[in-house]
Design a protein around this motif. Structure first.
Motif, PDB file in Angstrom:
ATOM      1  N   TRP A 250       0.825  -1.200   0.000  1.00 28.00           N
ATOM      2  CA  TRP A 250       0.000   0.000   0.000  1.00 28.00           C
ATOM      3  C   TRP A 250       0.865   1.258   0.000  1.00 28.00           C
ATOM      4  N   GLU A 253       2.040   1.888  -3.559  1.00 26.96           N
ATOM      5  CA  GLU A 253       0.882   2.342  -4.332  1.00 26.96           C
ATOM      6  C   GLU A 253       0.529   3.789  -4.008  1.00 26.96           C
ATOM      7  N   PHE A 254       0.575   4.138  -2.725  1.00 29.34           N
ATOM      8  CA  PHE A 254       0.266   5.510  -2.324  1.00 29.34           C
ATOM      9  C   PHE A 254       1.295   6.481  -2.891  1.00 29.34           C
ATOM     10  N   GLU A 327      -9.623  -1.220   2.212  1.00 28.05           N
ATOM     11  CA  GLU A 327      -9.229  -1.965   1.027  1.00 28.05           C
ATOM     12  C   GLU A 327      -9.905  -1.400  -0.224  1.00 28.05           C
ATOM     13  N   ARG A 330      -8.347   1.910  -1.085  1.00 26.24           N
ATOM     14  CA  ARG A 330      -6.991   1.716  -1.624  1.00 26.24           C
ATOM     15  C   ARG A 330      -7.028   1.426  -3.116  1.00 26.24           C
TER      16      ARG A 330
END
Length: 520
Positions: A250, A253-254, A327, A330
């Protein structure tokens, strides 16, 4: 048409592309151990491509070396359009000379290599390669070159060209006007070469910072650079079949999502922000954010992204595609940013999402990022202007004598710009409809298992994804699939659409007008 001037400048572009291939050579050799036979073939393949690029570029330069005429509008259009085609041809040589393969026992053909190269330069990110992680199919040095074409094409080959050359003068402004996207994009400095240098410095700085952060977050140096090129150029070429989802992090991805938002913003605003910060007495960050906060296109851009994320998150939760809010947020947030900025990275297979979510993603493909950014699409500012034009026309239907200017912020939009926006929307619609019909007609039904409705969706999605420089589409062209199954004719059409989208139609369309090449 000044043919000698055209040859001289195209020659310089060819030599620039050839020289840029040098950065891919070190990746043919691992830090530890010996290079494999296939990696060695990749090294010599790139060397051969460098020789061909420098050789052809030098020949063209020698033909026109004595011509130093002024770059007029016609020459600027021809140079920009032909430079991108020429760069795409040179860029496909490393794939061909290295013996790269689409799949096991399926060598790359010339149309495949040209598709991959132009997809890289135009930052589309559409691919015909089926197995990116098999070192026996695509050498690592060629994979690096594949991603590096994003870096070159993101801010623009011609913008780099103008930044390097000091003798173009007013001709440099004519060239940049034809390549930098957006109807209201202007140089951030009075001198066009300084503007080009500033844009490239900001772009490279963001790219290097992102590569460093991704490396610190666990990526290899190779992956960090390749995904940094793809993110800041809003291109989307990955080194893994599962794209960014391969890392299952994550944090990564962020980070990539934040930099995709940055890349989809008008780069002129960053220069103005830095200028405000330096000139302010207290050096407060409120001065840095003032140009961003006051720009209507940037505010609209963020509002669309936020609204799309909320809509997708709600859809994913209500349809139980994901079971909890973090989730769903995200995956929804990353995919909304990736599609709207026309990057095309994926963290999951959004083709498994419900139909309303896929429809929203399809609409975001048309919107794109801001003018003066590396993103594709129609651009947010055009939608803002188009909405204002429509509203004014509706008002005129019951108040025909009203005289009201179209304003964006404090600026009045001239009638010429309003006409350009209307024409651009009309051309995009015409090209989209015609290309969808043509692609559906030329692709055989057997490729889609005789499933005609699915074929219609796939062909339409392919046109949207390539014309707006996205890469992945919906249906059989989702984030886990590619374009390898299209026929030769289909790939040629989609390659042309990628060029049309990146250069915003006119620099490519004029090349097909016979009168454009005549001297009067």
């Amino acid at each position: 048409m000044n043919w000698l001037l055209l040859c001289r400048l195209l020659g310089l572009v060819g030599m620039l592309v050839g020289a840029s291939m040098v950065f891919s050579l070190p990746w043919a050799f691992p830090v530890f151990g010996e290079a494999t036979e296939f990696e060695t073939a990749g090294f010599w393949g790139i060397c051969g491509a460098i020789a061909c690029s420098l050789g052809s570029g030098s020949l063209l330069y020698l033909i026109g070396r004595k011509e130093h005429g002024t770059i007029l509008r016609k020459e600027a259009l021809a140079i920009v359009g032909l430079s991108w085609i020429y760069s795409g041809i040179l860029g496909c040589l490393p794939f061909l000379f290295s013996g790269s393969m689409v799949a096991p026992d399926v060598p790359m053909t010339i149309p495949d290599a040209l598709f991959e190269s132009i997809s890289g330069f135009t930052t589309t990110g559409a691919s015909v390669l089926r197995e990116l992680e098999d070192p026996a199919l695509v050498p690592r040095s060629v994979l690096f070159w594949r991603s590096f074409t994003h870096c070159l094409g993101g801010m623009g080959i011609i913008v780099l060209f103008v930044a390097i050359l000091s003798h173009l003068g007013a001709g440099g402004k004519a060239l940049m006007k034809r390549e930098v996207p957006g109807p209201t994009s202007e140089a951030v400095r009075p001198r066009v070469r300084e503007s080009a240098i500033v844009m490239w410095v900001i772009y490279v700085a963001f790219t290097l910072v992102l590569a460093l952060i991704l490396w610190l977050e666990g990526m290899s140096v190779f992956d960090a650079f390749c995904h940094s090129f793809g993110s800041m150029a809003t291109g989307g070429f990955s080194t893994h079949n599962a794209s960014v989802g391969y890392f299952n992090s994550w944090l990564i991805e962020f980070t990539i999502a934040v930099f995709m938002v940055i890349a989809g913003t008008n780069f002129s605003l960053y220069f103005l922000s830095l200028k405000n910060l330096r000139s302010s007495k207290d050096h407060s960050w409120k001065h840095f954010f003032a140009p961003l906060r006051n720009d209507i296109e940037y505010r609209t851009y963020l509002i669309i992204l936020a609204s799309a994320t909320i809509f997708l998150t709600y859809n994913l939760l209500s349809n139980q595609i994901y079971n909890n809010l973090p989730e769903a947020l995200r995956y929804a947030g990353f995919q909304a940013v990736s599609i709207m900025t026309t990057t095309g990275y994926g963290t999951g297979d959004f083709d498994t999402w419900n139909e309303s979510s896929k429809m929203l993603l399809l609409l975001l493909m048309f919107v794109g990022g801001c003018a003066g950014s590396t993103a594709g699409g129609i651009k947010v500012i055009r939608f803002v202007l188009f909405a204002k034009i429509i509203w004014l026309e509706i008002e005129k239907s019951f108040r025909p004598n009203v005289v009201r200017p179209v304003r964006v912020g404090s600026a009045n939009i001239e009638q010429g710009v309003r006409n350009d926006v209307t024409v651009y929307f009309s051309l995009v619609l015409i090209i989209f409809i015609f290309s969808s019909l043509l692609l559906t007609a030329i692709e055989p039904n057997t490729e889609w298992r005789m499933n005609k409705p699915e074929k219609l969706i796939d062909c339409t999605s392919a046109v949207v994804a390539t014309l707006n420089n996205i890469g992945p589409g919906v249906g059989e062209l989702g984030p886990t699939e590619n374009y390898a199954d299209f026929t030769l004719s289909g790939k040629v059409l989609l390659t042309l659409l990628m060029l049309l989208g990146r250069l915003e139609l006119f620099a490519i369309l004029v090349l097909f007008v016979p009168s454009f090449w005549k001297n009067y």
